[in-house]
Design a protein around this motif. Structure first.
Motif, PDB file in Angstrom:
ATOM      1  N   LYS A 192       0.851  -1.377   0.011  1.00 36.37           N
ATOM      2  CA  LYS A 192      -0.008  -0.102  -0.008  1.00 36.37           C
ATOM      3  C   LYS A 192       1.004   1.106  -0.034  1.00 36.37           C
ATOM      4  O   LYS A 192       0.248   2.163  -0.415  1.00 36.37           O
ATOM      5  CB  LYS A 192      -0.879   0.088   1.152  1.00 36.37           C
ATOM      6  N   SER A 193       2.180   1.118   0.423  1.00 34.14           N
ATOM      7  CA  SER A 193       3.119   2.309   0.740  1.00 34.14           C
ATOM      8  C   SER A 193       3.406   3.007  -0.694  1.00 34.14           C
ATOM      9  O   SER A 193       3.698   3.932  -1.137  1.00 34.14           O
ATOM     10  CB  SER A 193       4.184   2.034   1.317  1.00 34.14           C
ATOM     11  N   ASN A 194       3.315   1.991  -1.865  1.00 34.30           N
ATOM     12  CA  ASN A 194       3.694   2.423  -3.025  1.00 34.30           C
ATOM     13  C   ASN A 194       2.585   2.914  -4.036  1.00 34.30           C
ATOM     14  O   ASN A 194       2.678   3.432  -5.043  1.00 34.30           O
ATOM     15  CB  ASN A 194       4.070   1.064  -3.871  1.00 34.30           C
ATOM     16  N   VAL A 195       1.189   2.696  -3.433  1.00 33.89           N
ATOM     17  CA  VAL A 195       0.165   3.117  -4.236  1.00 33.89           C
ATOM     18  C   VAL A 195       0.133   4.522  -4.494  1.00 33.89           C
ATOM     19  O   VAL A 195      -0.080   5.340  -5.642  1.00 33.89           O
ATOM     20  CB  VAL A 195      -1.134   3.007  -3.564  1.00 33.89           C
ATOM     21  N   ASN A 196       0.564   5.522  -3.555  1.00 33.24           N
ATOM     22  CA  ASN A 196       0.523   7.117  -3.718  1.00 33.24           C
ATOM     23  C   ASN A 196       1.677   7.355  -4.509  1.00 33.24           C
ATOM     24  O   ASN A 196       1.792   8.709  -4.954  1.00 33.24           O
ATOM     25  CB  ASN A 196       0.682   7.741  -2.257  1.00 33.24           C
ATOM     26  N   ARG A 197       2.720   6.556  -4.760  1.00 33.13           N
ATOM     27  CA  ARG A 197       4.191   7.020  -5.347  1.00 33.13           C
ATOM     28  C   ARG A 197       3.765   7.034  -6.735  1.00 33.13           C
ATOM     29  O   ARG A 197       4.240   7.696  -7.443  1.00 33.13           O
ATOM     30  CB  ARG A 197       5.157   6.142  -4.794  1.00 33.13           C
ATOM     31  N   LEU A 198       3.015   5.912  -7.116  1.00 32.99           N
ATOM     32  CA  LEU A 198       2.640   5.880  -8.338  1.00 32.99           C
ATOM     33  C   LEU A 198       1.490   6.740  -9.070  1.00 32.99           C
ATOM     34  O   LEU A 198       0.423   6.271  -8.812  1.00 32.99           O
ATOM     35  CB  LEU A 198       2.387   4.483  -8.833  1.00 32.99           C
ATOM     36  N   ASN A 199       2.075   8.115  -9.269  1.00 28.84           N
ATOM     37  CA  ASN A 199       1.053   9.099  -9.540  1.00 28.84           C
ATOM     38  C   ASN A 199       1.017   9.606 -10.846  1.00 28.84           C
ATOM     39  O   ASN A 199       0.295  10.453 -11.220  1.00 28.84           O
ATOM     40  CB  ASN A 199       1.182  10.177  -8.540  1.00 28.84           C
ATOM     41  N   CYS A 200       1.640   9.024 -11.792  1.00 26.55           N
ATOM     42  CA  CYS A 200       1.539   9.497 -13.398  1.00 26.55           C
ATOM     43  C   CYS A 200       1.188   8.432 -14.306  1.00 26.55           C
ATOM     44  O   CYS A 200       1.837   7.237 -14.222  1.00 26.55           O
ATOM     45  CB  CYS A 200       2.914  10.349 -13.825  1.00 26.55           C
ATOM     46  N   ARG A 201       0.569   8.514 -15.329  1.00 22.93           N
ATOM     47  CA  ARG A 201       0.207   7.722 -16.178  1.00 22.93           C
ATOM     48  C   ARG A 201       1.236   7.646 -17.465  1.00 22.93           C
ATOM     49  O   ARG A 201       1.235   8.889 -18.020  1.00 22.93           O
ATOM     50  CB  ARG A 201      -1.108   7.725 -16.682  1.00 22.93           C
ATOM     51  N   ILE A 202       1.840   6.733 -17.514  1.00 18.84           N
ATOM     52  CA  ILE A 202       2.745   6.777 -18.825  1.00 18.84           C
ATOM     53  C   ILE A 202       2.330   5.599 -19.964  1.00 18.84           C
ATOM     54  O   ILE A 202       1.690   4.553 -19.724  1.00 18.84           O
ATOM     55  CB  ILE A 202       4.077   6.459 -18.527  1.00 18.84           C
ATOM     56  N   HIS A 203       2.652   5.775 -21.121  1.00 22.49           N
ATOM     57  CA  HIS A 203       2.023   4.993 -22.261  1.00 22.49           C
ATOM     58  C   HIS A 203       3.325   4.415 -22.920  1.00 22.49           C
ATOM     59  O   HIS A 203       4.338   5.293 -23.344  1.00 22.49           O
ATOM     60  CB  HIS A 203       1.303   5.592 -23.403  1.00 22.49           C
ATOM     61  N   PHE A 204       3.412   3.072 -23.136  1.00 22.78           N
ATOM     62  CA  PHE A 204       4.546   2.563 -23.821  1.00 22.78           C
ATOM     63  C   PHE A 204       4.050   2.234 -25.389  1.00 22.78           C
ATOM     64  O   PHE A 204       2.864   1.588 -25.529  1.00 22.78           O
ATOM     65  CB  PHE A 204       4.695   1.003 -23.209  1.00 22.78           C
ATOM     66  N   PHE A 205       4.902   2.585 -26.426  1.00 27.45           N
ATOM     67  CA  PHE A 205       4.623   2.590 -27.517  1.00 27.45           C
ATOM     68  C   PHE A 205       5.665   2.074 -28.559  1.00 27.45           C
ATOM     69  O   PHE A 205       6.899   2.371 -27.937  1.00 27.45           O
ATOM     70  CB  PHE A 205       3.774   3.779 -28.346  1.00 27.45           C
ATOM     71  N   LYS A 206       5.275   1.656 -29.746  1.00 25.83           N
ATOM     72  CA  LYS A 206       6.672   1.431 -30.819  1.00 25.83           C
ATOM     73  C   LYS A 206       6.191   2.193 -32.092  1.00 25.83           C
ATOM     74  O   LYS A 206       4.865   2.299 -31.927  1.00 25.83           O
ATOM     75  CB  LYS A 206       7.032  -0.016 -30.702  1.00 25.83           C
ATOM     76  N   THR A 207       7.266   2.408 -32.932  1.00 28.28           N
ATOM     77  CA  THR A 207       6.750   3.121 -34.001  1.00 28.28           C
ATOM     78  C   THR A 207       7.124   1.946 -35.138  1.00 28.28           C
ATOM     79  O   THR A 207       7.979   1.473 -35.282  1.00 28.28           O
ATOM     80  CB  THR A 207       7.777   4.383 -34.461  1.00 28.28           C
ATOM     81  N   GLU A 208       5.949   2.042 -35.880  1.00 28.89           N
ATOM     82  CA  GLU A 208       6.048   0.856 -37.036  1.00 28.89           C
ATOM     83  C   GLU A 208       5.907   1.630 -38.239  1.00 28.89           C
ATOM     84  O   GLU A 208       5.245   2.662 -38.373  1.00 28.89           O
ATOM     85  CB  GLU A 208       4.902  -0.128 -36.937  1.00 28.89           C
ATOM     86  N   MET A 209       6.418   1.082 -39.704  1.00 31.78           N
ATOM     87  CA  MET A 209       6.176   1.907 -40.953  1.00 31.78           C
ATOM     88  C   MET A 209       4.950   0.917 -41.456  1.00 31.78           C
ATOM     89  O   MET A 209       4.688  -0.034 -41.552  1.00 31.78           O
ATOM     90  CB  MET A 209       7.259   1.569 -41.746  1.00 31.78           C
ATOM     91  N   ILE A 210       4.001   2.024 -41.661  1.00 35.21           N
ATOM     92  CA  ILE A 210       2.551   1.362 -42.339  1.00 35.21           C
ATOM     93  C   ILE A 210       2.308   2.151 -43.679  1.00 35.21           C
ATOM     94  O   ILE A 210       2.825   3.247 -43.964  1.00 35.21           O
ATOM     95  CB  ILE A 210       1.447   1.499 -41.248  1.00 35.21           C
ATOM     96  N   LYS A 211       1.288   1.792 -44.514  1.00 33.28           N
ATOM     97  CA  LYS A 211       1.031   2.255 -45.843  1.00 33.28           C
ATOM     98  C   LYS A 211      -0.231   2.927 -45.269  1.00 33.28           C
ATOM     99  O   LYS A 211      -1.042   2.744 -44.744  1.00 33.28           O
ATOM    100  CB  LYS A 211       0.712   1.015 -46.798  1.00 33.28           C
ATOM    101  N   ASN A 212       0.158   4.427 -46.326  1.00 35.99           N
ATOM    102  CA  ASN A 212      -1.267   5.378 -45.952  1.00 35.99           C
ATOM    103  C   ASN A 212      -1.968   4.976 -47.147  1.00 35.99           C
ATOM    104  O   ASN A 212      -1.977   3.987 -47.775  1.00 35.99           O
ATOM    105  CB  ASN A 212      -0.783   6.756 -45.709  1.00 35.99           C
ATOM    106  N   ASP A 213      -3.174   6.038 -47.398  1.00 36.26           N
ATOM    107  CA  ASP A 213      -4.003   5.726 -48.491  1.00 36.26           C
ATOM    108  C   ASP A 213      -3.557   5.622 -49.677  1.00 36.26           C
ATOM    109  O   ASP A 213      -3.921   5.287 -50.811  1.00 36.26           O
ATOM    110  CB  ASP A 213      -5.086   6.779 -48.201  1.00 36.26           C
ATOM    111  N   TYR A 214      -2.285   6.442 -49.781  1.00 41.63           N
ATOM    112  CA  TYR A 214      -1.516   6.577 -51.231  1.00 41.63           C
ATOM    113  C   TYR A 214      -0.535   5.428 -51.446  1.00 41.63           C
ATOM    114  O   TYR A 214       0.161   5.486 -52.534  1.00 41.63           O
ATOM    115  CB  TYR A 214      -0.991   7.825 -51.229  1.00 41.63           C
ATOM    116  N   GLY A 215      -0.454   4.380 -50.311  1.00 35.99           N
ATOM    117  CA  GLY A 215       0.594   3.461 -50.647  1.00 35.99           C
ATOM    118  C   GLY A 215       1.909   3.821 -50.295  1.00 35.99           C
ATOM    119  O   GLY A 215       2.959   3.163 -50.471  1.00 35.99           O
TER     120      GLY A 215
END
Length: 110
Positions: free
Chosen positions: A3-26
């Motif tokens: 329970k002592s750690n609950v208040n310390r974890l006070n920010c939301r972070i997002h993990f992501f990766k960057t991928e190459m995708i095709k757009n509408d024009y290819g």
């Protein structure tokens, strides 16, 4: 997690990766794909550490503590973190001073 750690974890972070995708024009364009999110504790560098890190690889380094349950997901592939509209590249995942947390060393991506 204790329970002592609950208040310390006070920010939301997002993990992501960057991928190459095709757009509408290819054309192949980079796209950020969010993999998962979690609560974390954020540590910036102190003024003294910032001054001593100028010109080194640790110049734009910050730290996040996350629950230890996230450790397996963090070691799968190179990830980036988004926190407060700033992107960070995960450099290292290692032990924290607290046995219930894992420390992530990250570098600002400009």
């Amino acid at each position: 997690m204790r329970k002592s750690n609950v208040n310390r974890l006070n920010c939301r972070i997002h993990f992501f990766k960057t991928e190459m995708i095709k757009n509408d024009y290819g054309d192949r364009v980079p796209k950020d794909i969010v993999l998962f999110s979690c609560w974390a504790e954020f540590f910036g560098q102190s003024i003294q550490n910032k001054i001593s890190a100028i010109g080194t690889v640790f110049e734009d380094t910050v730290f996040f503590n996350v629950p230890i349950q996230m450790q397996k997901q963090l070691k799968k592939e190179p990830l980036k973190i988004r926190y407060k509209d700033q992107d960070y590249k995960v450099m290292d995942v290692g032990p924290s001073n607290d046995k219930d947390l894992v420390r992530i060393t990250a570098e600002v991506v400009s």
